[in-house]
Design an enzyme around this catalytic site. Structure first.
Site, mmCIF file in Angstrom:
data_model
loop_
_atom_site.group_PDB
_atom_site.id
_atom_site.type_symbol
_atom_site.label_atom_id
_atom_site.label_comp_id
_atom_site.label_asym_id
_atom_site.label_seq_id
_atom_site.Cartn_x
_atom_site.Cartn_y
_atom_site.Cartn_z
ATOM 1 N N PRO A 153 -0.554 10.126 1.484
ATOM 2 C CA PRO A 153 -0.836 8.732 1.121
ATOM 3 C C PRO A 153 -0.151 8.356 -0.185
ATOM 4 C CG PRO A 153 -2.677 10.107 0.478
ATOM 5 C CD PRO A 153 -1.696 11.015 1.193
ATOM 6 N N CYS B 127 19.479 -13.388 -13.115
ATOM 7 C CA CYS B 127 20.423 -14.362 -12.580
ATOM 8 C C CYS B 127 20.679 -14.133 -11.096
ATOM 9 C CB CYS B 127 21.716 -14.315 -13.385
ATOM 10 S SG CYS B 127 21.399 -14.661 -15.112
HETATM 11 C C1 LIG Z 1 6.944 6.578 1.673
HETATM 12 C C2 LIG Z 1 6.393 7.771 2.359
HETATM 13 C C3 LIG Z 1 5.034 8.065 2.317
HETATM 14 C C4 LIG Z 1 4.016 7.169 1.656
HETATM 15 O O1 LIG Z 1 3.851 5.973 2.320
HETATM 16 P P1 LIG Z 1 2.666 4.964 1.904
HETATM 17 O O2 LIG Z 1 2.842 3.828 2.817
HETATM 18 O O3 LIG Z 1 2.870 4.605 0.487
HETATM 19 O O4 LIG Z 1 1.378 5.680 2.112
HETATM 20 C C5 LIG Z 1 4.603 9.224 2.916
HETATM 21 N N1 LIG Z 1 5.475 10.066 3.551
HETATM 22 C C6 LIG Z 1 6.792 9.816 3.610
HETATM 23 C C7 LIG Z 1 7.675 10.755 4.297
HETATM 24 C C8 LIG Z 1 7.295 8.660 3.029
HETATM 25 O O5 LIG Z 1 8.615 8.409 3.102
#
Ligand SMILES: *Cc1c(COP(=O)(O)O)cnc(C)c1O
Length: 423
Positions: free
Chosen positions: A274, A342
């Protein structure tokens, strides 16, 4: 649930008045609430208390080492997508055995760094990457823990730029090809197949895409077991959404219940990655109104934070609630809240009905804790803003404001450019 509240018409972060921080540090700045961060992490953790799991915080959503340290203290690991993120997580004191490494373009030096550091596993996104990892591990006399990132082809029903688990996205390995890919991996001497992984997108506000993806992975796990490929870790990625405006995402408890229900008969340690759901609503961007102006039927509120500080509105058309730090009786008006950059694409809100703001007033851009500072740039040669952490009635600068000398650090004017111009 967060700890940004109005008391006597003034915005507070925990027991710190936001305007006091602004007066002392200047604007703009990011402000995070320790209590909110801790609470969000614990709610997520506790929701999965009944199943073996590791919560690997997604470092790209907020990479400040102090923030990472909060989750490490709570027993969390890290999901990294670059050598730089791994460096940050290790600096913050993460247990390498709780680190997973995702991303479609891992370089050899990054793979070696991760192997040297002893991370838990690589989430592998292609067969060439698998070979590269096997080669690196062989050269180093190591075995690399791996999982394959499966593209389960489910629609996360989110913004197209942040959906990652559809066939047309660049991420992961086609689910139809994944069994073959695992068979190939099994033949390699220097990788240890321990997991299966997916990450279908971000800001997902429904449970069903997660359950669908899990169902598809589950089938694959059974097939793999029949072939003697044991899967110890099931990494379900991140992606749970938050409320920016009117969204009603599932509570982490509902999300957890659905996943626990759908995974009864698989004996795996779950990994979750998460990001947004933990940090998104735990941070705000505080900015000051520089000027207001009106032309014909349009009103502009020009603030001192721009797209280089918070790019989400420009990049994804994202909504961030914008509110005055000091409330008073005032009418509202329809305005574009724009920054000093800008570019016409430099806005924090467009055609938004907001309380009428005057120059000199402070505004809070809410829900800016995820993909805020981490996406900031120095465009227009603007020094990056500070990050500040509030705990109870104190605040701590966890990243200082850059100054002009930071802007040209590493630049060099070759001597010939100082020699007199030849004709
Ligand atoms: C960006 C990402 C996450 C986290 O995603 P959230 O939407 O912020 O929870 C988890 N795992 C991978 C592989 C990601 O690229």
């Amino acid at each position: 649930m967060d700890y940004f509240n109005y008391i006597d018409n003034k915005l507070w972060c925990e027991e710190v008045p936001v305007d006091e921080v602004a007066d002392e540090l200047g604007t703009p700045f990011y402000l995070y609430s320790h209590r909110t961060l801790t609470r969000h992490f614990r709610v997520f953790e506790e929701a999965f208390a009944d199943i073996p799991h590791i919560t690997c915080f997604s470092v790209k959503s907020n990479s400040n080492t102090a923030i990472l340290r909060i989750f490490i203290n709570e027993g969390g690991g890290a999901d990294v997508v670059s050598g730089g993120e791994l460096y940050r997580a290790l600096k913050a004191g993460v247990d390498p055995e709780k680190v997973v490494y995702s991303g479609v373009g891992k370089r050899t030096d990054e793979i070696e760094y991760a192997l040297r550091s002893g991370i838990l596993m690589f989430n592998v996104e292609s067969s060439q990457e698998l070979e590269a990892i096997n080669d690196c591990a062989g050269r180093m006399g190591k075995k690399a823990g791996i999982s394959l990132r499966i593209n389960p082809n489910v629609d996360p029903m989110t913004h197209p730029h942040i959906s990652t688990g559809l066939k047309e996205n660049k991420f992961g390995i086609d689910i139809e090809r994944s069994l073959d890919e695992y068979r190939q991996a099994k033949k390699l001497d220097h990788v240890d197949i321990i997991g299966i992984d997916c990450h279908i997108g971000s800001q997902i506000t429904e449970i069903s895409p997660f359950v669908d993806a899990l169902g598809r992975l589950k089938k694959l796990i059974y097939l793999l077991r029949e072939e003697g490929i044991g899967i110890k870790y099931l990494d379900l990625g991140g992606g749970l959404g938050i409320t920016y405006d009117q969204e009603t995402p599932p509570h982490p408890q509902e999300y957890a219940r659905a996943i626990i229900d759908a995974s009864k008969d698989i004996e795996c340690t779950f990994i979750f990655e998460p990001g947004r759901v933990i940090v998104g609503n735990a941070g705000i961007l505080v900015s000051r109104v520089l000027y207001t102006k009106s032309s014909d039927d349009k009103n502009f509120v020009i603030v001192d934070a721009g797209m280089n500080d918070l790019i989400r509105p420009s990049l994804y058309d994202s909504y961030h609630h914008i509110q005055p730090v000091i409330l008073k009786d005032r009418e509202s008006f329809l305005a574009d809240v724009v920054g000093p950059i800008c570019e016409s694409g430099d806005f924090l809100a467009k055609g938004r009905k907001i309380p009428r703001l005057n120059n000199g007033e402070l505004v809070a851009v809410m829900s800016a804790g995820a993909y805020g500072f981490t996406m900031a740039s120095n465009y227009n040669s603007r020094p990056k803003v500070p990050e500040v952490l509030v705990k109870d009635d104190r605040y701590y600068v966890i990243r200082e404001r850059e100054d002009y000398s930071d802007l040209i650090r590493g630049e060099e004017i070759p001597a010939f450019l100082y020699e007199s111009a030849e004709l």
